[in-house]
Scaffold this active site. Structure first.
Site, PDB file in Angstrom:
ATOM      1  N   TYR A  73       0.815  -1.209   0.000  1.00 54.62           N
ATOM      2  CA  TYR A  73       0.000   0.000   0.000  1.00 54.62           C
ATOM      3  C   TYR A  73       0.853   1.265   0.000  1.00 54.62           C
ATOM      4  CZ  TYR A  73      -4.481  -2.253   0.063  1.00 54.62           C
ATOM      5  OH  TYR A  73      -5.586  -2.963  -0.312  1.00 54.62           O
ATOM      6  N   VAL A 117      -9.079   3.932  -5.923  1.00 54.51           N
ATOM      7  CA  VAL A 117      -8.747   4.378  -4.572  1.00 54.51           C
ATOM      8  C   VAL A 117      -7.649   5.429  -4.579  1.00 54.51           C
ATOM      9  CG1 VAL A 117      -9.491   2.223  -3.475  1.00 54.51           C
ATOM     10  CG2 VAL A 117      -7.130   2.425  -4.303  1.00 54.51           C
ATOM     11  N   ASP A 118      -7.299   5.925  -5.765  1.00 52.97           N
ATOM     12  CA  ASP A 118      -6.172   6.856  -5.884  1.00 52.97           C
ATOM     13  C   ASP A 118      -6.525   8.296  -5.532  1.00 52.97           C
ATOM     14  OD1 ASP A 118      -7.476   7.854  -8.283  1.00 52.97           O
ATOM     15  OD2 ASP A 118      -6.549   6.196  -9.380  1.00 52.97           O
ATOM     16  N   HIS A 152     -14.665   1.888  -2.872  1.00 51.17           N
ATOM     17  CA  HIS A 152     -13.643   1.101  -2.184  1.00 51.17           C
ATOM     18  C   HIS A 152     -12.760   1.972  -1.289  1.00 51.17           C
ATOM     19  CE1 HIS A 152     -14.821  -2.473  -4.291  1.00 51.17           C
ATOM     20  NE2 HIS A 152     -14.592  -1.933  -5.454  1.00 51.17           N
ATOM     21  N   ASN A 250     -13.160   2.306 -23.206  1.00 50.01           N
ATOM     22  CA  ASN A 250     -12.103   1.414 -22.736  1.00 50.01           C
ATOM     23  C   ASN A 250     -10.960   1.360 -23.732  1.00 50.01           C
ATOM     24  OD1 ASN A 250     -12.458   0.309 -20.168  1.00 50.01           O
ATOM     25  ND2 ASN A 250     -13.834  -1.300 -20.869  1.00 50.01           N
TER      26      ASN A 250
END
Length: 290
Positions: A73, A117-118, A152, A250
């Protein structure tokens, strides 16, 4: 039975659909942040190709080997701290601002549901506030700030693991503790990854709110996700089953995208500003879709 129609790549047609939509959601994955230098999970060079990242991203893995999980992490935190929001993040941030969105999709609501989650989608708001001071107060309003659901959490939310405590703080320290300094190179240099047993995972956040928004959505924009991790992978399908429209942006083909209404293959940071009305749409196209 008539043959199944492939998804459209007609940008003007998408812009027309966007303009007439009223309840719009976007579901974003790691591909949105790829241009910012954040490693994806499943693409070429993705973290899950290089490491047993599932085993590193669970409470069970932390209990088994907390030092290793902290290193993992820490590596991800350092990558996120060094990154900047890209044009895709900024386009979504601008579209989240009601006064700007009103010119593109009148009378609509918008929510970004991000698996990332950045923290880059939230940091994009500050960039927009700096670049467009006339909307700075609106950007910082609760209505805009709450239009992002980080299902998240964030890499910078530091949570006490004691069940009797529950303390959480937002921490951008680099490193978060002195002992982690320099350990990010272990992952950056592709050193061998030990096998860590995979157990359960934490429940995503905001699920009740998201379910309500999905039920009401008439347009779902899918950005930079392989659509393989549930529950997020099912949101576009649910909107489609409710006769809503689905647009996928995408780098590569993904699971289920053949059932979408629109499919744009290529970098999200190039396609999204154009699709959301902030770059490159000619006066002729605007006149055609107005």
């Amino acid at each position: 039975m008539p043959p199944e129609q492939p998804p459209s790549d007609d940008m003007a047609s998408f812009v027309s659909t966007l303009r007439s939509s009223k309840n719009i959601i976007a579901v974003a994955g790691a591909g949105l942040s790829a241009a910012s230098g954040i490693p994806t999970f499943r693409g070429a060079g993705g973290l899950w190709r290089r490491y047993d990242a599932i085993g590193l991203a669970t409470p069970e893995a932390f209990q088994k080997n907390p030092s290793r999980v902290w290193q993992f992490y820490h590596y991800r935190r350092e990558k996120a701290l060094a990154a900047q929001p890209n044009a895709g993040h900024l386009a979504i941030a601008k579209f989240s601002i009601p006064s700007l969105r009103e010119k593109i999709a009148p009378g609509s609501s918008f929510t970004l549901i991000t698996q990332n989650v950045d923290g880059l989608s939230r940091r994009a708001f500050e960039r927009v506030a700096q670049d467009m001071p006339e909307v700075a107060d609106e950007v910082r309003s609760d209505a805009v700030q709450e239009s992002i659901l980080e299902m998240h959490g964030r890499l910078f939310d530091v949570v006490c693991t004691s069940s009797s405590c529950g303390h959480t703080e937002l921490n951008f320290d680099s490193p978060v503790c002195p002992a982690l300094a320099g350990t990010e190179t272990v992952f950056a240099h592709d050193e061998p990854e030990p096998v860590i047993a995979v157990g359960g995972s934490e429940r995503p956040q905001y699920l009740d709110e998201i379910d309500k928004m999905v039920d009401e959505a008439d347009l779902c924009i899918v950005v930079g996700t392989s659509s393989t991790v549930y529950p997020a992978a099912g949101y576009a399908f649910e909107v489609k089953m409710q006769r809503g429209k689905v647009a996928v942006f995408n780098m590569d083909r993904s699971e289920g995208d053949r059932e979408s209404d629109f499919l744009f293959i290529g970098p999200a940071e190039e396609a999204l500003p154009r699709a959301l009305g902030f770059e490159g749409i000619s006066d002729m196209e605007v006149g055609r879709v107005a």
